[in-house]
Design a protein around this motif. Structure first.
Motif, PDB file in Angstrom:
ATOM      1  N   LEU A 129     -23.335   8.237 -96.836  1.00 41.93           N
ATOM      2  CA  LEU A 129     -22.863   6.921 -97.286  1.00 41.93           C
ATOM      3  C   LEU A 129     -23.875   5.810 -96.990  1.00 41.93           C
ATOM      4  N   ASP A 130     -25.138   6.181 -96.824  1.00 37.24           N
ATOM      5  CA  ASP A 130     -26.193   5.175 -96.665  1.00 37.24           C
ATOM      6  C   ASP A 130     -26.712   4.765 -98.037  1.00 37.24           C
ATOM      7  N   PRO A 131     -27.069   3.481 -98.207  1.00 37.97           N
ATOM      8  CA  PRO A 131     -27.498   3.009 -99.528  1.00 37.97           C
ATOM      9  C   PRO A 131     -28.820   3.606 -99.993  1.00 37.97           C
ATOM     10  N   LEU A 132     -28.858   3.990-101.266  1.00 41.70           N
ATOM     11  CA  LEU A 132     -30.061   4.508-101.925  1.00 41.70           C
ATOM     12  C   LEU A 132     -30.783   3.355-102.643  1.00 41.70           C
ATOM     13  N   PRO A 133     -32.018   3.579-103.147  1.00 39.57           N
ATOM     14  CA  PRO A 133     -32.779   2.483-103.755  1.00 39.57           C
ATOM     15  C   PRO A 133     -32.027   1.673-104.803  1.00 39.57           C
TER      16      PRO A 133
ATOM     17  N   GLY B 274     -19.044   9.750-105.611  1.00 38.19           N
ATOM     18  CA  GLY B 274     -18.469  10.782-106.473  1.00 38.19           C
ATOM     19  C   GLY B 274     -19.485  11.892-106.628  1.00 38.19           C
ATOM     20  N   SER B 275     -19.167  12.888-107.427  1.00 39.84           N
ATOM     21  CA  SER B 275     -20.092  14.006-107.577  1.00 39.84           C
ATOM     22  C   SER B 275     -21.277  13.603-108.454  1.00 39.84           C
ATOM     23  N   GLY B 276     -22.341  14.418-108.407  1.00 43.82           N
ATOM     24  CA  GLY B 276     -23.531  14.114-109.191  1.00 43.82           C
ATOM     25  C   GLY B 276     -24.661  13.608-108.309  1.00 43.82           C
ATOM     26  N   THR B 277     -25.769  13.221-108.952  1.00 46.16           N
ATOM     27  CA  THR B 277     -26.932  12.734-108.189  1.00 46.16           C
ATOM     28  C   THR B 277     -27.346  11.330-108.615  1.00 46.16           C
ATOM     29  N   TYR B 278     -26.448  10.626-109.331  1.00 45.42           N
ATOM     30  CA  TYR B 278     -26.792   9.257-109.747  1.00 45.42           C
ATOM     31  C   TYR B 278     -26.011   8.210-108.955  1.00 45.42           C
TER      32      TYR B 278
ATOM     33  N   ARG C 210     -36.396   8.157-101.386  1.00 39.92           N
ATOM     34  CA  ARG C 210     -35.005   7.712-101.332  1.00 39.92           C
ATOM     35  C   ARG C 210     -34.871   6.467-100.444  1.00 39.92           C
ATOM     36  N   SER C 211     -36.018   5.834-100.161  1.00 36.84           N
ATOM     37  CA  SER C 211     -36.033   4.570 -99.417  1.00 36.84           C
ATOM     38  C   SER C 211     -36.879   3.561-100.178  1.00 36.84           C
ATOM     39  N   VAL C 212     -36.609   2.292 -99.919  1.00 37.30           N
ATOM     40  CA  VAL C 212     -37.293   1.232-100.653  1.00 37.30           C
ATOM     41  C   VAL C 212     -37.699   0.117 -99.696  1.00 37.30           C
ATOM     42  N   GLU C 213     -38.823  -0.524-100.001  1.00 38.91           N
ATOM     43  CA  GLU C 213     -39.305  -1.658 -99.214  1.00 38.91           C
ATOM     44  C   GLU C 213     -39.095  -2.950 -99.983  1.00 38.91           C
ATOM     45  N   LEU C 214     -38.675  -3.992 -99.293  1.00 46.06           N
ATOM     46  CA  LEU C 214     -38.619  -5.346 -99.834  1.00 46.06           C
ATOM     47  C   LEU C 214     -39.698  -6.158 -99.151  1.00 46.06           C
TER      48      LEU C 214
ATOM     49  N   ASP D 263     -31.453   9.673-107.964  1.00 48.93           N
ATOM     50  CA  ASP D 263     -31.100   8.994-106.717  1.00 48.93           C
ATOM     51  C   ASP D 263     -32.342   8.568-105.930  1.00 48.93           C
ATOM     52  N   THR D 264     -33.475   8.423-106.644  1.00 52.10           N
ATOM     53  CA  THR D 264     -34.726   8.055-105.976  1.00 52.10           C
ATOM     54  C   THR D 264     -35.244   6.723-106.508  1.00 52.10           C
ATOM     55  N   PHE D 265     -36.371   6.298-105.962  1.00 51.36           N
ATOM     56  CA  PHE D 265     -36.929   4.991-106.306  1.00 51.36           C
ATOM     57  C   PHE D 265     -37.188   4.849-107.811  1.00 51.36           C
TER      58      PHE D 265
END
Length: 541
Positions: free
Chosen positions: A392-396, A381-385, A489-493, A351-353
């Motif tokens: 409920l905030d968007p991940l990378p 759902g369950s899990g880390t993917y 867990r954050s990304v830059e554009l 669930d990371t960059f």
């Protein structure tokens, strides 16, 4: 199909010389190389994929307790889902084969009216109040741990669900604009070990009475039934079970022409495809597309290095070719469930960059090698993917998926690197027509997307025939620096951290315009989309 296997052998041989080209994908060893040249074929479409190519799943574990289905009424989650259309929404996973429809005879909502005005009001009315959403999110964190323990122990509790859960699921799909695929329980068996369709027919009858437009699957990873439930179902019987379901659907006024997908087998291991082979002999005529699942690594013993290893990424090509050569020509093949690591994902990685390298490369390679749809496990759902976090905030990987949807069209073109060999890490490139539904770009535009798995910045020189094109660059990098950057867990554009403006508003995804003729600079450990606005590719007009 034999030629596909031969091509893979050739690829392996080429890799020894430090240069590898697989259709639209190009891999280059660039540990010491700072500049590469690329050739782009703008005159031939190598393949076309479904416009819903990038699709998403909701794991059936959300239904382990029916109250958690109310999370699907979150305005934030609806906003995020709607931004990914067109797409399929698969509801399934391990838990689907331990679920049973248990109608209570109560209706959650009045019969839908087809008019968009009424539907719009219904979607507004179903929105989850903030106080209830916050409570459910907190309780879901604890529920996820329980489900993970169930997965670790391999003991799966049976679950009952009512009309209420079906209504919530369908409302989410319908209000978001997603095409729902519902996974039925294949472990309901008769004494002769054939599929017992009684419960499914009860569910179908209910959905039919509500005029719910949806498609169907039967079972999840049948090759693991013996391990998970002590029941063995061979491929021939499974195929017959699908034929039985297909006949039931044929008799339905609502579902006679609906999609039926399967068998959702896990990826081939040790070159064994017995279950899929048997299934296709008896059940191929019943399915709309053949589905299988893929994960690169075991989430419990993987490492950061695996997520950046080109050899790990290249294993997908072998698996795709094994599946595709098993399936009769003309039958579409889908990745019906997929992510980085099985076993619920890799904690601190999936669930990371860094997970974006596996995800974007999978999208590029799957399209190029002929898969029609790729369904990401999991939106929630369950899990880390997952694509969203506990709030409920968007991940990378969500932002990466959103950019892919915005910029990449279904037509797959070819890109090739022209350079000398180098010793180690690769750049990976893919080329598509730009999404024609994006009114921002003129006909003939193409999108090149690239991954740099190396710490060094690389410069990409485009061919002369595209030198006059203005380029819009969308470069994604970790929002953090230093050793921990890949775990972010954050990304830059283009240097700006991506965040929702509010629960109903996504930020504008703005590219950075480069002047014609300028070489592309791909930073270390980053991925990027480059839109060649004036490429004037004849096949993209």
């Amino acid at each position: 199909m034999k030629s596909a296997a031969t091509a893979v052998s050739t690829i392996v041989a080429l890799a020894l010389f430090g240069s590898l080209c697989v259709g639209a994908k190009t891999v280059i060893s660039v540990d010491d190389v700072q500049s590469i040249r690329v050739d782009l074929d703008l005159f031939r479409v190598a393949r076309r994929v479904d416009e819903r190519f990038l699709s998403v799943a909701i794991d059936a574990s959300l239904l382990a307790q029916e109250k958690f289905m109310n999370l699907l009424n979150s305005p934030k989650l609806r906003t995020l889902a709607k931004a990914l259309i067109p797409a399929f929404l698969r509801f399934g996973g391990t838990k689907q084969d331990f679920m049973k429809f248990n109608p209570r005879g109560r209706y959650f909502q009045a019969r839908d009216n087809s008019s968009s005005a009424v539907q719009g009001k219904l979607c507004e009315r179903l929105e989850l109040p903030p106080f209830l959403e916050n409570r459910l999110k907190q309780e879901w964190v604890l529920q996820s741990k329980t489900l993970l323990q169930e997965e670790l122990e391999g003991k799966y509790k049976k679950t009952k669900f009512s009309e209420y859960a079906v209504d919530l699921l369908y409302a989410f799909a319908n209000c978001s604009g997603l095409d729902l695929i519902f996974g039925l329980n294949a472990l309901l068996r008769t004494s002769e070990n054939t599929w017992n369709s009684t419960n499914a027919e009860l569910l179908l009858k209910y959905c039919e009475s509500r005029q719910y437009v949806m498609s169907w699957e039967l079972g999840n990873e049948p090759n693991s039934y013996e391990k998970k439930a002590g029941i063995r179902v061979d491929g021939y019987q499974l195929g017959q079970d699908f034929v039985h379901l297909h006949q039931i659907l044929q008799e339905s006024v609502v579902y006679h022409s609906t999609g039926l997908y399967g068998p959702d087998v896990s990826q081939p291991r040790d070159h064994r495809k017995d279950l899929l082979t048997g299934f296709l002999e008896t059940g191929a005529k019943a399915i709309t597309a053949c589905t299988w699942h893929h994960y690169y690594v075991n989430g419990r013993d993987t490492s950061l290095e695996d997520f950046l290893d080109p050899e790990v990424l290249d294993t997908l090509a072998t698996k795709i070719n094994e599946i595709v050569e098993s399936v009769s020509p003309g039958k579409k093949v889908w990745l019906g469930e997929t992510s980085s690591a099985y076993g619920g994902g890799a904690v601190g990685l999936s669930d990371t960059f860094v997970a974006g390298f596996m995800w974007l490369d999978k999208l590029g390679l799957a399209a190029e090698l002929g898969l029609d749809v790729v369904i990401r496990q999991v939106l929630i759902g369950s899990g880390t993917y997952h694509l969203v976090d506990d709030n409920l905030d968007p991940l990378p990987d969500y932002w990466l998926s959103l950019l892919y949807k915005k910029l990449v069209g279904p037509e797959v073109l070819k890109a090739q690197v022209l350079m000398n060999s180098g010793p180690k890490k690769p750049i990976r490139l893919y080329l598509h027509c730009t999404n024609r539904k994006s009114t921002h770009y003129r006909p003939g535009a193409v999108t090149l997307f690239a991954l740099n798995l190396n710490k060094n910045e690389v410069t990409i020189s485009l061919p002369a025939h595209t030198a006059n094109s203005t380029i819009e660059a969308f470069v994604l990098q970790s929002a953090e620096t230093g050793e921990q950057s890949l775990y972010s867990r954050s990304v830059e554009l283009n240097g700006q951290v991506l965040r929702m403006v509010d629960d109903r508003t996504l930020p504008p995804l703005k590219g950075r315009e480069l002047p014609p003729g300028e070489r592309l600079k791909l930073p270390g450990f980053s991925f990027a989309f480059y839109v060649l606005i004036e490429a004037q590719a004849p096949v993209c007009k």
